[in-house]
Design an enzyme around this catalytic site. Structure first.
Site, PDB file in Angstrom:
ATOM      1  N   HIS A 245      -7.988  -5.053  -1.323  1.00 42.18           N
ATOM      2  CA  HIS A 245      -6.747  -4.509  -0.774  1.00 42.18           C
ATOM      3  C   HIS A 245      -5.972  -5.536   0.051  1.00 42.18           C
ATOM      4  O   HIS A 245      -4.742  -5.497   0.090  1.00 42.18           O
ATOM      5  CB  HIS A 245      -7.073  -3.296   0.095  1.00 42.18           C
ATOM      6  CG  HIS A 245      -5.901  -2.415   0.372  1.00 42.18           C
ATOM      7  ND1 HIS A 245      -5.224  -1.739  -0.627  1.00 42.18           N
ATOM      8  CD2 HIS A 245      -5.273  -2.088   1.526  1.00 42.18           C
ATOM      9  CE1 HIS A 245      -4.244  -1.038  -0.099  1.00 42.18           C
ATOM     10  NE2 HIS A 245      -4.244  -1.222   1.202  1.00 42.18           N
TER      11      HIS A 245
ATOM     12  N   SER B 253       0.836  -1.192   0.000  1.00 43.27           N
ATOM     13  CA  SER B 253       0.000   0.000   0.000  1.00 43.27           C
ATOM     14  C   SER B 253       0.880   1.254   0.000  1.00 43.27           C
ATOM     15  O   SER B 253       1.632   1.471  -0.944  1.00 43.27           O
ATOM     16  CB  SER B 253      -0.955  -0.042   1.197  1.00 43.27           C
ATOM     17  OG  SER B 253      -2.007   0.871   1.034  1.00 43.27           O
TER      18      SER B 253
ATOM     19  N   ASP C 141     -10.036  -3.514  -5.347  1.00 43.83           N
ATOM     20  CA  ASP C 141      -9.414  -2.725  -4.291  1.00 43.83           C
ATOM     21  C   ASP C 141      -9.880  -1.266  -4.355  1.00 43.83           C
ATOM     22  O   ASP C 141      -9.597  -0.567  -5.321  1.00 43.83           O
ATOM     23  CB  ASP C 141      -7.891  -2.790  -4.448  1.00 43.83           C
ATOM     24  CG  ASP C 141      -7.147  -2.155  -3.288  1.00 43.83           C
ATOM     25  OD1 ASP C 141      -7.788  -1.492  -2.447  1.00 43.83           O
ATOM     26  OD2 ASP C 141      -5.921  -2.320  -3.224  1.00 43.83           O
TER      27      ASP C 141
END
Length: 712
Positions: A673, A552, A638
């Site tokens: 995610h 991320s 995501d």
């Protein structure tokens, strides 16, 4: 060997060609070409909720990239299977959490042997037969993705509200289950995974998501009525603020928390009078955060008002304005207070001093304080407040890179400590085989950057070991050195494992976070490079033998350091990487862009923020140079790092790089995610990344130490 090379182990398959479709715009007088902007589907909001809606031309690119990654990794098939088996061997398959007492019952989660999803259970307090309330494996059956977001038992213990995400898009559905019948009686769609009950359990409060996946409304649902009649309790209209929902430890107040990454405000719901309007504690002020709990007729508030590293104050429930706040725990510069919970007889807080966490217990009666004593140069320590207010038991967990989780019950009245669970490692774990410790690298500006390190006890520091270096450094998140059995598969093969505690996290206090934020963001990247170079200088590894990894915002870190110092790394692993920073921050229609401006800056309105982000944004700084081997992983559903960011990054890397590689992308078309939702399916993704690291960390002239890599 300090040079970039293509791995001799990965299959040298020709990568797919991604068409460049020139486009260009001018922002603040600066031209921004983006030849791969077309990979962002015009119907992207629909794609996030239904990946099947992805346009055919983009889907062909995603599928071609997946096939290419599979071909390139084919020689590692046996190694990946072995790694997956090792990782699974460290998991107690029929694991169960310690029970949490709540009135007449104890609640917990467990897994069945071979099961992927948690099972929620309860039993009479003090022992007895466990009864299954929710079987995650059964609920997940036939679904490509399933994540149990949260569950909450009604005050009379008759109903269970539980939230699940079946797409990976983080749009949850809340179901209300009649526990006597064992059947769901109502459902509420398009929610965040947060809900609380009114005292009489006639009403359930929850958070609704808008079409852009922003939590923007607190709703009140009356059981037995259509959801179309649900009442709006509070709506947040500012696109940069999200709503969350919790309750005080004594279960009398609902807490509506509204905030972005630097500002917050809280509204109170009287759960005994659920039809009354919520009441504001203190209006939001930019840069001021506060977090609320209750003690009798007082509120107990953790805040950074007039306190860089936070303080704890109290104020009458009837007079909550900041001018009435009085110190309970005064600000101590350098000691960051990170959490607090209020029990009937004690105030419990967690803080961070010199990068190490502490738990401090304060008695309400006389103000006396005790600190939970733990040992070690680097460790993780966390408390679990449980479900009760009138209790003297506090549950906390200790672990370190060499020490699996140890969960204790601490009697706050007597000081007696009882070990209630030690994390089992079924395949075996001997802490004496490993060494962990804390080092410091000198940063580019003289800052001392902490490093937590783990290696085998027989390591010879001659620079010959490969290094697996992890970093994050954003949002004030501290990368704590908790036990992670997964990395032992690399350490057992001779890797050194290290965590770089770079600026942007809070390991060095709140100032450490601020010094890696907005205009100071480049400090995070420089810190990471300083750590890598320091470990090489100290003989733990050699430049060109380092595999860096981050997810991320940590994926942004990976993209930045790959641009800045590619010859330092053998490989880069970037999970759901936030690499198209500038384009994302320039698009206020994306669900997470306005809330992210406090963290990165607003390049739309602020030319200096635009220049800063342009200077480091990984996608915008891909250069005509050789790059290390890169493995990127994305998720089609995501909503946090949208699928097109890693896809565009990989396309531009291949178009501009002059050598090195390979550059691989694997997009999970059925997840978001967090990757795969099942605990064993997730292990396959971890094994993929570890096999990649093993393959690329071996220089081409060296014999491969693990011959199974060659076997299909």
């Amino acid at each position: 060997m300090n040079r970039i090379f293509s791995s001799p182990v990965l299959c040298p398959a020709r990568p797919p060609r991604i068409a460049a479709r020139p486009s260009r715009r001018v922002v603040h007088g600066h031209a921004l070409p983006d030849e791969f902007a077309w990979l962002k589907a015009r119907n992207w909001p629909k794609v996030l909720q239904d990946p099947a809606a992805l346009p055919a031309d983009i889907r062909q690119v995603v599928e071609a990239e997946n096939r290419h990654a599979d071909r390139a990794m084919r020689p590692l098939g046996r190694l990946r299977r072995r790694l997956t088996a090792e990782l699974r061997g460290r998991i107690e398959e029929d694991d169960s959490s310690p029970p949490i007492a709540d009135g007449p019952f104890e609640y917990g989660e467990r897994y069945r042997k071979g099961g992927q999803q948690p099972i929620v259970w309860r039993r009479p307090r003090g022992g007895g037969r466990r009864r299954t309330l929710l079987d995650g494996d059964r609920e997940a059956h036939g679904k490509p993705f399933f994540d149990l977001g949260t569950w909450s038992v009604s005050p009379d213990h008759a109903l269970l509200a539980w939230a699940s995400d079946t797409m990976g898009s983080e749009f949850h559905t809340i179901a209300i289950r009649d526990l006597a019948r064992g059947a769901d009686i109502e459902t509420i769609a398009d929610c965040a995974p947060a809900c609380i009950w009114s005292e009489d359990r006639r009403f359930l409060f929850y958070v609704a998501l808008d079409k852009m996946a922003r939590p923007y409304r607190v709703m009140r649902h009356e059981l037995g009525t259509p959801t179309a009649r649900d009442a709006i309790v509070l709506e947040e209209t500012a696109p940069g603020f999200f709503i969350d929902l919790d309750q005080s430890q004594d279960s009398t107040l609902g807490l509506i928390a509204i905030g972005d990454h630097e500002t917050s405000e809280t509204w109170l719901i009287d759960l005994a009078e659920p039809l009354t309007a919520p009441r504001l504690v203190a209006p939001r002020e930019r840069g001021i955060e506060y977090h609320v709990d209750r003690h009798g007729d007082m509120l107990v508030i953790l805040t950074n008002r007039e306190a860089l590293d936070f303080r704890i104050v109290e104020t009458p429930l009837a007079a909550t304005a900041p001018e009435n706040w009085r110190d309970l725990v005064a600000h101590q510069p350098g000691t960051l207070i990170t959490d607090h919970v209020v029990l009937s007889g004690h105030l419990v807080r967690q803080d961070m001093r010199a990068g190490l966490p502490r738990i401090v217990i304060r008695a309400w009666q006389d103000g006396a304080e005790e600190t939970v004593a733990v040992e070690g140069a680097a460790y993780d320590l966390e408390f679990e407040p449980g479900s009760e207010y009138d209790t003297t038991l506090l549950c906390y967990t200790y672990s370190a890179l060499t020490t699996p989780d140890e969960t204790y019950d601490l009697d706050l009245a007597s000081g007696e400590r009882k070990l209630v669970k030690r994390q089992a490692v079924p395949s075996g774990h001997d802490p004496e085989r490993y060494v962990t410790g804390r080092l410091f690298a000198t940063g580019h500006d003289g800052a001392l950057v902490p490093i937590t390190i783990l290696h085998r006890s027989d390591l010879v520091r001659d620079g010959g070991a490969p290094l697996f270096l992890e970093g994050y450094g954003a949002y004030g998140v501290a990368s704590m050195p908790a036990f992670d059995g997964d990395v032992l598969s690399l350490v057992d093969r001779g890797f050194v494992y290290a965590i770089a505690h770079i600026r942007g996290g809070t390991e060095g206090g709140w100032r450490w976070y601020l010094d890696g934020k907005r205009e100071h963001k480049p400090n995070s990247f420089h810190d990471f490079l300083s750590v890598a170079r320091h470990l090489a200088a100290e003989g733990y590894t050699t430049a060109g033998r380092i595999v860096a990894t981050g997810a991320s915002a940590g994926g942004m870190l990976m993209g930045a350091v790959a641009n800045m110092a590619p010859d330092l790394f053998a490989g880069i692993i970037a999970e759901v990487p936030f690499v198209d920073v500038l384009n994302t921050m320039l698009d206020e229609k994306l669900p997470l862009t306005p809330p992210e401006w406090p963290e990165w800056g607003n390049p739309i309105s602020d030319a200096q923020a635009f220049a800063t982000i342009l200077g480091y944004s990984p996608y915008d700084n891909v250069a005509a140079q050789a790059y290390p081997a890169i493995l990127a992983l994305g998720g089609l559903a995501d909503p946090r790092v949208t699928y097109w960011e890693p896809l565009k990054w990989v396309a531009r890397l291949r178009a501009r790089m002059t050598g090195g590689g390979p550059v691989l992308l694997r997009t999970n078309t059925g997840a978001g995610h967090g990757g795969e939702s099942g605990r064993f399916d997730r292990l396959k993704e971890i094994a993929l990344m570890q096999a990649f690291a093993i393959a690329v960390a071996c220089a081409p002239e060296e014999p491969l130490p693990w011959p199974e890599q060659h076997e299909a």
